[in-house]
Design an enzyme around this catalytic site. Structure first.
Site, PDB file in Angstrom:
ATOM      1  CG  HIS A 135      -1.939   0.977   1.362  1.00 55.78           C
ATOM      2  ND1 HIS A 135      -1.700   2.302   1.637  1.00 55.78           N
ATOM      3  CD2 HIS A 135      -3.281   0.859   1.230  1.00 55.78           C
ATOM      4  CE1 HIS A 135      -2.857   2.955   1.681  1.00 55.78           C
ATOM      5  NE2 HIS A 135      -3.826   2.107   1.427  1.00 55.78           N
ATOM      6  CG  ASP A 212       0.309  -2.105   6.278  1.00 58.63           C
ATOM      7  OD1 ASP A 212      -0.647  -2.162   7.068  1.00 58.63           O
ATOM      8  OD2 ASP A 212       0.237  -1.572   5.151  1.00 58.63           O
ATOM      9  CD  GLN A 215      -6.982  -4.552   4.539  1.00 60.42           C
ATOM     10  OE1 GLN A 215      -7.928  -5.222   4.970  1.00 60.42           O
ATOM     11  NE2 GLN A 215      -7.157  -3.356   4.002  1.00 60.42           N
ATOM     12  CE  LYS A 238      -7.452   0.151   6.261  1.00 57.93           C
ATOM     13  NZ  LYS A 238      -8.122   0.372   4.978  1.00 57.93           N
ATOM     14  CB  CYS A 378      -3.572   3.103  -1.635  1.00 55.82           C
ATOM     15  SG  CYS A 378      -4.828   4.334  -1.306  1.00 55.82           S
TER      16      CYS A 378
HETATM   17  N1  PMP Z   1      -1.973  -0.457   4.591  1.00 57.67           N
HETATM   18  C1  PMP Z   1      -2.918  -1.258   4.121  1.00 57.67           C
HETATM   19  C2  PMP Z   1      -2.575  -2.666   3.740  1.00 57.67           C
HETATM   20  C3  PMP Z   1      -4.229  -0.772   3.978  1.00 57.67           C
HETATM   21  O1  PMP Z   1      -5.171  -1.583   3.491  1.00 57.67           O
HETATM   22  C4  PMP Z   1      -4.515   0.555   4.350  1.00 57.67           C
HETATM   23  C5  PMP Z   1      -5.909   1.122   4.175  1.00 57.67           C
HETATM   24  N2  PMP Z   1      -6.434   0.946   2.874  1.00 57.67           N
HETATM   25  C6  PMP Z   1      -3.482   1.350   4.851  1.00 57.67           C
HETATM   26  C7  PMP Z   1      -2.228   0.809   4.954  1.00 57.67           C
HETATM   27  C8  PMP Z   1      -3.698   2.778   5.258  1.00 57.67           C
HETATM   28  O2  PMP Z   1      -4.636   2.883   6.276  1.00 57.67           O
HETATM   29  P1  PMP Z   1      -5.184   4.341   6.666  1.00 57.67           P
HETATM   30  O3  PMP Z   1      -5.676   4.946   5.397  1.00 57.67           O
HETATM   31  O4  PMP Z   1      -6.273   4.053   7.639  1.00 57.67           O
HETATM   32  O5  PMP Z   1      -4.048   5.076   7.258  1.00 57.67           O
END
Ligand code: PMP
Length: 421
Positions: A135, A212, A215, A238, A378
């Site tokens: 991401h 990270d 998920q 999430k 992203c």
């Molecule tokens: N890493 C991963 C794997 C994600 O799925 C997400 C959210 N889509 C993020 C980072 C970023 O999370 P946030 O936008 O809540 O900071």
């Protein structure tokens, strides 16, 4: 837990009980943001109605109650992920938490933080390692850190399904590797990383690990202390909690040795006109007024998840993901991304629809009341490697049912025919 299936808890989520475009809502976008059960909404409102006050400083009763609840939430979140309370620092979201680590290492690289911080300082030619599937939140902060320090950002390539292996990681890691940052579960492919093996590879060259866990923390039992990663990040929104709140996990000894990149009130012991001494973790990474009611709500959310049973949630999501995968595989003209049958896949499936832009597919599904994510999620480098600019992603959580999946599959089968293909 016990005999209750996670999906039986659906009635606890008021938002899910509505029609969208004339159809009962089928919410398949929890990997982007999850819905909140009534108890989480109530916990935040009740705090605001009865105990809201500035934490840690007040001499008054409300301040003491608010502080107790705020710190109780920290303890609950720490227990939920197998950590100690002083290893959990509140941040604005997971992105912010990842930036905090990168800022801290950047600050150490500029010579701040004294003797204890020297081991974090990067030199030109040092290497940071990520994967091609990250991401942007777990990619760009490391690009910036590399640009600021002269370190080199290297990456583990993915294959045509978006997957990478521990052998490919080993081939990229060298004696110069100082940090390995990777997603526990990919938000696009649903691949589950071999965390313990990555930690072993990192240890063999003395590199730090950053997980990270966006998920994974909401969906699977997570024991950060036992896993041995140095840092981790995840977002409250999430995991049935509020927006505006993220969690930074770090091994206590590392957090206490790192110099904070953000400074100000509530994180100091002594301040003079030319110098400041910082509190130990977690406060040294919590400059300024904190998201207190949000933390309280996340405490309620992890309580709810624990009661539902995280292993049961994971089983439920595996079953729904298998149904999604099998169903989508049998639809002509769809290309599924990520692990094939028989390989573990988290509760999401991303796919490309031949001849139909992901946004058009998403609109068609929305017209049937089905909420999915479309775009690059992203993860532009990953999509570029897959030869795509966008994909459609369906993701599940504890409140989704077999019915949700079947309604979605029937609609998915209609996408290409609808566009005359
Ligand atoms: N890493 C991963 C794997 C994600 O799925 C997400 C959210 N889509 C993020 C980072 C970023 O999370 P946030 O936008 O809540 O900071």
């Amino acid at each position: 837990s016990g005999t209750t299936s996670p999906a039986d808890l659906r009635a606890d989520f008021p938002l899910l009980d509505q029609t969208v475009n004339g159809h009962p809502l089928v919410y398949l976008d929890s990997a982007a943001t999850a819905q909140r059960p009534q108890v989480v909404l109530d916990a935040e409102l009740e705090f605001l109605e009865k105990r809201n006050a500035a934490v840690h400083r007040g001499a008054h009763t409300l301040a003491a109650e608010a502080t107790e609840e705020f710190e109780g939430a920290r303890e609950a979140v720490a227990r939920f992920v197998g950590a100690r309370a002083d290893e959990i620092a509140w941040q604005s979201n997971a992105t912010d938490a990842l930036n905090t680590i990168a800022f801290a290492i950047g600050t150490a690289s500029r010579g701040r933080g004294g003797e204890g911080a020297r081991r974090f300082a990067l030199q030109p030619g040092d290497e940071l390692v990520v994967t091609e599937a990250e991401h942007h939140a777990n990619l760009i902060p490391w690009q910036e850190l590399a640009a600021q320090t002269g370190a080199v950002l290297r990456y583990v390539p993915v294959d045509e399904d978006g997957l990478w292996t521990i052998d490919e990681l080993r081939a990229v890691v060298t004696e110069k590797t100082r940090l390995i940052a990777f997603a526990h579960v990919s938000n696009v492919t649903g691949m589950v990383a071999p965390v313990a093996e990555v930690v072993r590879v990192a240890a063999s060259v003395g590199a730090l690990t950053v997980l990270d866990a966006c998920q994974s923390a909401p969906h699977r039992p997570l024991e950060l202390g036992a896993l041995g990663v140095d840092f981790a990040a995840f977002s409250a929104h999430k995991m049935l909690g509020p927006t505006g709140l993220g969690v930074l996990y770090g091994k206590r000894e590392l957090l206490n040795a790192l110099p904070p990149g953000r400074t100000g009130g509530s994180m100091i012991t002594t301040v003079t006109m030319d110098h400041a001494e910082f509190l130990p973790a977690p406060q040294r990474f919590e400059a300024g007024t904190q998201p207190v009611s949000q933390a309280v709500a996340l405490g309620a959310a992890v309580g709810y998840l624990t009661d539902a049973g995280v292993p049961a949630i994971l089983d439920h999501e595996h079953a729904l993901a298998a149904r999604l995968y099998d169903g989508l595989s049998s639809i002509p003209g769809l290309r599924l991304i990520g692990p094939g049958a028989g390989v573990e896949r988290a509760g999401l499936v991303s796919f490309d629809v031949a001849g139909v832009h992901a946004h058009d597919a998403g609109q068609y599904l929305d017209s049937r009341g089905i909420a999915v994510r479309v775009g690059h999620h992203c993860a532009q480098p990953l999509h570029r490697r897959l030869g795509l600019t966008a994909s459609v992603r369906a993701s599940v959580y504890l409140y989704n049912t077999v019915d949700d999946v079947d309604v979605f599959l029937e609609a998915a089968a209609g996408i290409r025919p609808y566009f005359g293909l």
